[in-house]
Design a protein around this motif. Structure first.
Motif, mmCIF file in Angstrom:
data_model
loop_
_atom_site.group_PDB
_atom_site.id
_atom_site.type_symbol
_atom_site.label_atom_id
_atom_site.label_comp_id
_atom_site.label_asym_id
_atom_site.label_seq_id
_atom_site.Cartn_x
_atom_site.Cartn_y
_atom_site.Cartn_z
ATOM 1 N N ILE A 58 -13.804 3.693 -22.191
ATOM 2 C CA ILE A 58 -15.026 4.203 -22.680
ATOM 3 C C ILE A 58 -15.816 2.784 -22.733
ATOM 4 N N ILE A 59 -16.791 2.779 -21.872
ATOM 5 C CA ILE A 59 -17.797 1.700 -22.017
ATOM 6 C C ILE A 59 -18.937 1.937 -21.949
ATOM 7 N N ARG A 60 -19.925 0.798 -22.163
ATOM 8 C CA ARG A 60 -21.382 0.977 -22.458
ATOM 9 C C ARG A 60 -21.781 1.138 -21.024
ATOM 10 N N LYS A 61 -23.135 2.075 -20.906
ATOM 11 C CA LYS A 61 -23.414 2.727 -19.559
ATOM 12 C C LYS A 61 -24.183 1.510 -18.982
ATOM 13 N N SER A 62 -24.744 0.677 -19.484
ATOM 14 C CA SER A 62 -25.499 -0.405 -19.230
ATOM 15 C C SER A 62 -24.355 -1.587 -18.434
ATOM 16 N N LYS A 63 -23.073 -1.409 -18.752
ATOM 17 C CA LYS A 63 -21.913 -2.063 -17.914
ATOM 18 C C LYS A 63 -21.413 -1.523 -16.737
ATOM 19 N N PHE A 64 -21.699 -0.305 -16.419
ATOM 20 C CA PHE A 64 -21.048 0.504 -15.448
ATOM 21 C C PHE A 64 -21.116 -0.032 -14.015
ATOM 22 N N VAL A 65 -22.158 -0.493 -13.535
ATOM 23 C CA VAL A 65 -22.404 -1.050 -12.308
ATOM 24 C C VAL A 65 -21.551 -2.285 -11.996
ATOM 25 N N GLU A 66 -21.423 -3.198 -13.070
ATOM 26 C CA GLU A 66 -20.697 -4.427 -13.273
ATOM 27 C C GLU A 66 -19.270 -3.987 -13.014
ATOM 28 N N VAL A 67 -18.843 -3.260 -13.898
ATOM 29 C CA VAL A 67 -17.413 -2.558 -14.075
ATOM 30 C C VAL A 67 -17.040 -2.447 -12.520
ATOM 31 N N LYS A 68 -17.871 -1.150 -12.325
ATOM 32 C CA LYS A 68 -17.481 -0.585 -10.732
ATOM 33 C C LYS A 68 -17.348 -1.646 -9.756
ATOM 34 N N ASP A 69 -18.274 -2.346 -9.560
ATOM 35 C CA ASP A 69 -18.177 -3.618 -8.431
ATOM 36 C C ASP A 69 -16.877 -4.409 -8.693
ATOM 37 N N ALA A 70 -16.489 -4.885 -10.012
ATOM 38 C CA ALA A 70 -15.473 -5.463 -10.152
ATOM 39 C C ALA A 70 -14.032 -4.823 -10.022
ATOM 40 N N LEU A 71 -14.065 -3.607 -10.206
ATOM 41 C CA LEU A 71 -12.864 -2.829 -9.847
ATOM 42 C C LEU A 71 -12.823 -2.676 -8.378
ATOM 43 N N HIS A 72 -13.803 -2.462 -7.501
ATOM 44 C CA HIS A 72 -13.780 -2.412 -6.127
ATOM 45 C C HIS A 72 -13.373 -3.979 -5.658
ATOM 46 N N ILE A 101 -6.839 -3.771 -16.182
ATOM 47 C CA ILE A 101 -7.049 -4.008 -17.610
ATOM 48 C C ILE A 101 -7.967 -5.326 -17.764
ATOM 49 N N ASP A 102 -7.598 -6.556 -17.107
ATOM 50 C CA ASP A 102 -8.118 -7.703 -17.075
ATOM 51 C C ASP A 102 -9.539 -7.627 -16.648
ATOM 52 N N VAL A 103 -9.859 -6.882 -15.485
ATOM 53 C CA VAL A 103 -11.229 -6.623 -15.130
ATOM 54 C C VAL A 103 -12.049 -5.838 -16.064
ATOM 55 N N LEU A 104 -11.635 -4.809 -16.730
ATOM 56 C CA LEU A 104 -12.189 -4.116 -17.501
ATOM 57 C C LEU A 104 -12.584 -4.866 -18.867
ATOM 58 N N LEU A 105 -11.705 -5.664 -19.342
ATOM 59 C CA LEU A 105 -11.765 -6.350 -20.605
ATOM 60 C C LEU A 105 -13.084 -7.530 -20.303
ATOM 61 N N LYS A 106 -12.918 -8.078 -19.173
ATOM 62 C CA LYS A 106 -13.893 -9.178 -18.853
ATOM 63 C C LYS A 106 -15.343 -8.765 -18.581
ATOM 64 N N THR A 107 -15.422 -7.493 -17.583
ATOM 65 C CA THR A 107 -16.766 -7.136 -17.432
ATOM 66 C C THR A 107 -17.205 -6.055 -18.254
ATOM 67 N N ALA A 108 -16.736 -5.393 -19.202
ATOM 68 C CA ALA A 108 -17.390 -4.405 -20.012
ATOM 69 C C ALA A 108 -17.719 -5.153 -21.279
ATOM 70 N N PHE A 109 -17.425 -6.492 -21.511
ATOM 71 C CA PHE A 109 -17.367 -7.143 -22.618
ATOM 72 C C PHE A 109 -18.767 -7.832 -22.964
ATOM 73 N N THR A 110 -19.441 -7.560 -24.052
ATOM 74 C CA THR A 110 -20.812 -8.057 -24.632
ATOM 75 C C THR A 110 -20.555 -9.139 -25.821
ATOM 76 N N GLY A 111 -19.332 -8.750 -26.567
ATOM 77 C CA GLY A 111 -18.985 -9.195 -27.679
ATOM 78 C C GLY A 111 -19.958 -8.629 -28.816
ATOM 79 N N GLN A 112 -20.369 -7.767 -28.541
ATOM 80 C CA GLN A 112 -21.148 -6.845 -29.668
ATOM 81 C C GLN A 112 -20.378 -5.637 -30.091
ATOM 82 N N VAL A 113 -20.586 -5.193 -31.219
ATOM 83 C CA VAL A 113 -19.914 -3.995 -31.630
ATOM 84 C C VAL A 113 -20.209 -2.727 -30.692
ATOM 85 N N GLY A 114 -19.665 -1.925 -30.353
ATOM 86 C CA GLY A 114 -19.837 -0.794 -29.291
ATOM 87 C C GLY A 114 -19.543 -1.210 -28.018
#
Length: 112
Positions: A7-21, A73-86
């Motif tokens: 479960i990630i922020r919608k604003s991080k989706f494109v970055e996560v998707k590209d990193a997964l690819h 998991i490493d890609v998700l932790l790296k790319t979905a991270f903002t350091g903020q709650v949520g």
């Protein structure tokens, strides 16, 4: 095989998707979801205060072979991270078997 639910922020989706690819995780499903989290502070956007208790997120469902688990998991932790709650959550569970309907392949072969 493992199923990763993230479960990630919608604003991080494109970055996560590209990193997964980039790591060759090319197939996954996703849904727009709303959840209730631990974030207690409200936000103000264009002068309007709104509650963050109902949070708009994107839910990803990814099935990978055991060899891809750590890098996914490493890609998700790296790319979905903002350091903020949520920032979200990741859940991992075992998958007993998978099948590709078109070719009748099973197991890891059906994930390629």
């Amino acid at each position: 095989m493992k199923k990763i639910e993230a479960i990630i922020r919608k604003s991080k989706f494109v970055e996560v998707k590209d990193a997964l690819h980039e790591i060759e995780v090319n197939f996954f499903s996703y849904w727009d979801v709303t959840g209730v989290g631990n974030e207690k502070e409200g936000h103000v956007y264009r002068g309007v205060s709104y509650s963050t208790s109902d949070i708009q997120r994107r839910f990803l469902s990814i099935v990978v072979s055991d060899a891809f688990l750590d890098r996914t998991i490493d890609v998700l932790l790296k790319t979905a991270f903002t350091g903020q709650v949520g920032d979200g959550k990741i859940f991992v569970s075992d998958i007993i078997e998978t099948y590709r309907i078109r070719t009748k392949e099973t197991g890891s072969e059906s994930l390629k």
